[in-house]
Design a protein around this motif. Structure first.
Motif, PDB file in Angstrom:
ATOM      1  N   SER A 221       0.801  -1.220   0.000  1.00 17.32           N
ATOM      2  CA  SER A 221       0.000   0.000   0.000  1.00 17.32           C
ATOM      3  C   SER A 221       0.833   1.268   0.000  1.00 17.32           C
ATOM      4  O   SER A 221       0.374   2.325  -0.445  1.00 17.32           O
ATOM      5  N   ARG A 222       2.089   1.161   0.501  1.00 23.76           N
ATOM      6  CA  ARG A 222       2.912   2.363   0.607  1.00 23.76           C
ATOM      7  C   ARG A 222       4.380   1.969   0.686  1.00 23.76           C
ATOM      8  O   ARG A 222       4.736   0.994   1.352  1.00 23.76           O
ATOM      9  N   ARG A 261       0.394   4.253  -9.060  1.00 26.74           N
ATOM     10  CA  ARG A 261      -0.566   4.408  -7.957  1.00 26.74           C
ATOM     11  C   ARG A 261       0.134   4.208  -6.614  1.00 26.74           C
ATOM     12  O   ARG A 261      -0.042   4.992  -5.677  1.00 26.74           O
ATOM     13  N   ASN A 265       0.703   7.270  -3.977  1.00 29.31           N
ATOM     14  CA  ASN A 265       0.112   7.132  -2.644  1.00 29.31           C
ATOM     15  C   ASN A 265       1.165   7.124  -1.536  1.00 29.31           C
ATOM     16  O   ASN A 265       0.835   7.307  -0.358  1.00 29.31           O
ATOM     17  N   SER A 266       2.426   6.915  -1.918  1.00 25.07           N
ATOM     18  CA  SER A 266       3.529   6.918  -0.952  1.00 25.07           C
ATOM     19  C   SER A 266       4.141   8.293  -0.795  1.00 25.07           C
ATOM     20  O   SER A 266       5.091   8.460  -0.016  1.00 25.07           O
ATOM     21  N   ILE A 358      -4.016   9.827  -9.047  1.00 24.52           N
ATOM     22  CA  ILE A 358      -4.746   9.314  -7.886  1.00 24.52           C
ATOM     23  C   ILE A 358      -6.050  10.087  -7.700  1.00 24.52           C
ATOM     24  O   ILE A 358      -6.071  11.313  -7.777  1.00 24.52           O
ATOM     25  N   PRO A 360      -8.454  10.730  -4.829  1.00 23.20           N
ATOM     26  CA  PRO A 360      -8.629  10.538  -3.376  1.00 23.20           C
ATOM     27  C   PRO A 360     -10.073  10.282  -2.966  1.00 23.20           C
ATOM     28  O   PRO A 360     -10.326   9.808  -1.851  1.00 23.20           O
ATOM     29  N   LYS A 363     -11.686   4.987  -2.934  1.00 18.80           N
ATOM     30  CA  LYS A 363     -10.711   4.157  -2.230  1.00 18.80           C
ATOM     31  C   LYS A 363     -11.071   2.680  -2.336  1.00 18.80           C
ATOM     32  O   LYS A 363     -12.243   2.330  -2.514  1.00 18.80           O
ATOM     33  N   VAL A 368      -7.136   2.663   0.518  1.00 19.79           N
ATOM     34  CA  VAL A 368      -6.075   3.279  -0.283  1.00 19.79           C
ATOM     35  C   VAL A 368      -6.699   3.908  -1.530  1.00 19.79           C
ATOM     36  O   VAL A 368      -7.466   3.245  -2.245  1.00 19.79           O
ATOM     37  N   PRO A 369      -6.388   5.184  -1.814  1.00 14.89           N
ATOM     38  CA  PRO A 369      -6.963   5.835  -3.001  1.00 14.89           C
ATOM     39  C   PRO A 369      -6.684   5.071  -4.293  1.00 14.89           C
ATOM     40  O   PRO A 369      -5.575   4.564  -4.516  1.00 14.89           O
ATOM     41  N   GLN A 371      -6.550   4.586  -8.573  1.00 16.50           N
ATOM     42  CA  GLN A 371      -6.023   5.361  -9.684  1.00 16.50           C
ATOM     43  C   GLN A 371      -7.136   5.707 -10.670  1.00 16.50           C
ATOM     44  O   GLN A 371      -8.180   5.052 -10.717  1.00 16.50           O
TER      45      GLN A 371
END
Length: 482
Positions: A221-222, A261, A265-266, A358, A360, A363, A368-369, A371
């Motif tokens: 996720s990140r 993505r 998101n990171s 992304i 937002p 999700k 997690v958002p 793409q």
């Protein structure tokens, strides 16, 4: 009593177990890029017992092999039943890229690809930020890993007759199609039962060189970074629990749509991350020809009309009917009128406005958002589509094939499964996401190794290039690690 057996044809660990280890390299994604970099690292670190390599996959174990190697499948069933049953139509959420399909499973879309492995046209490779001699070496290594061959249809009367007709009408770019197909016979105990290549082959080769840790159902996720260096990856398990897997080097190979993505998101900075989304203008047309035009020893058809500077497209010419590849157990039932398929791919311009970004407001189940995609064809791309259609008609005329004109339509964007370039490599951080080794600009130890890292997409499919660049990346990491 219900007995549940373990699906343990490849060793796995839990995410919780992997979170207790510090890795020298952690690979996110098990498709062609992730598989190739893993294979090469295990080969080079074969006797380096202290090195720790991990790989995580968002999906589960699905098949042990390419779908066409499964005894119960053939071209028709794998395409029409198995792929829809085991894929995610991501394009339903992407109006401008509506044909996009993802396979979240160990091996990813390499479980279903048609294995065509032509090299990109040299005039475009000359523009890449890697010397042509270096590229040539790594393409050779990729072709060796993929067992690339042009002998798939060797001895087929259909192949010989059709090739002569194409050449006789001046279509000199037509040649035997290079395929990732292992034609080595099994003998003296050495088994070659998985001829169609998928990254499962690379995972297997790696496993026999040295142990590595693999976790499935592991959702990255990140990416964690600190002071310009990567430190690890946040990973969710199916129960939505979060874990951090630590690593000196992280290689993201999650796909052209998923890798940007993850990076965005990171909070990874870079003006080109997600930009330059590139696919193909694609037409799959069908025609017929009388069986009486060939000898009884019909064989199959596997021809590629290669790209040229004047004709920026490729045409895969396949047949007859569904017997381009079929199982030994099947009766080869042929009608009087044989079906020939023309799978064509035309070049699309690389434009910064075509991008993954992304949203937002939307999700996924892990919070997690998601793409979204902005994508359109330029006037030049539409002209290329016209050239593709013209090339199909010229090839069919030369071969004596009657085209079904109703099949001559451009497929939805993303349907070709060749999307690339959203984290492309280059020397200028303003127009590229990574340097010439695939490292994200400004983040030490964070690399990309999937189709997204390609500097550009020619009419050739991206897998061979992806594999070559992934092997080269592994060599770079080994050199840097000492």
């Amino acid at each position: 009593m219900v007995v549940k057996y373990k699906n343990n044809w490849i060793p796995t660990k839990t995410v919780e177990e992997m979170a207790k280890t510090d890795y020298d390299v952690l690979i996110v994604g098990s498709g062609p890029g992730g598989g190739a970099v893993l294979y090469r690292l295990c080969e080079l670190w074969k006797n380096q017992g202290a090195k720790k390599i991990g790989i995580i996959e968002k999906g589960d174990k699905l098949f042990h092999s390419h779908s066409l190697n499964i005894p119960t499948q053939n071209v028709g069933t794998a395409r029409d039943q198995l792929l829809p049953d085991n894929s995610t139509p991501l394009g339903k959420l992407l109006p401008q890229f509506s044909g996009a399909t993802m396979v979240y499973a160990l091996g990813g879309r390499s479980l279903f690809w048609n294995a065509a492995t032509p090299r990109p046209i040299q005039s475009e490779l000359n523009k890449w930020p890697i010397h042509r001699r270096t590229l040539n070496v790594y393409y050779g290594m990729a072709e060796k890993l993929l067992h690339t061959t042009r002998d798939f249809a060797k001895g087929s009367s259909m192949q010989n007759v059709m090739m002569k007709r194409l050449h006789g009408e001046g279509i000199l770019e037509a040649d035997d199609m290079p395929l990732a197909f292992d034609m080595t016979p099994s003998r003296q105990g050495e088994v070659h039962s998985n001829p169609w290549y998928s990254s499962i082959n690379a995972l297997a080769a790696a496993n026999f060189d040295r142990p590595y840790d693999l976790a499935v159902n592991a959702y990255a996720s990140r990416v964690h970074t600190a002071n310009g260096k990567v430190s690890g990856v946040e990973v969710f398990t199916a129960d939505k629990k979060s874990h951090t897997i630590r690593a000196k080097n992280v290689i993201v190979s999650a796909s052209t749509l998923e890798t940007p993505r993850l990076l965005l998101n990171s909070g990874i900075q870079g003006p080109a991350i997600g930009r330059y989304l590139t696919g193909h203008v694609s037409i799959i047309a069908v025609g017929t020809i009388s069986r009486r035009r060939f000898s009884d020893k019909l064989g199959n058809l596997s021809i590629l009309k290669f790209e040229t500077d004047e004709s920026p497209y490729q045409i895969q010419i396949l047949g007859p009917d569904n017997y381009f590849s079929y199982q030994q157990f099947e009766d080869k039932v042929l009608r009087d009128e044989l079906i020939i398929a023309y799978a064509s791919f035309g070049r699309v311009e690389s434009r910064a406005e075509n991008r993954v970004y992304i949203d937002p407001a939307v999700k996924d189940e892990f919070g997690v958002p998601m793409q979204q995609v902005q994508y359109s064809l330029s006037n030049k791309d539409r002209q290329t589509a016209d050239l593709v259609a013209k090339g199909i008609r010229e090839s069919a005329d030369a071969m004596g094939v009657t085209l079904m004109e109703e099949t001559m339509a451009v497929r939805p964007p993303g349907a070709d499964m060749h999307e690339s370039c959203t984290c492309r490599m280059g020397d200028d951080p303003a127009t590229s996401a990574t340097n010439s080794h695939g490292q994200i600009h400004g983040v030490q130890g964070l690399f990309v190794a999937d189709n997204s890292v390609l500097p550009s997409l020619t009419a050739a499919g991206p897998v061979l290039s992806n594999t070559a660049l992934a092997i080269r990346l592994a060599d770079h990491i080994v050199r840097q690690s000492g």
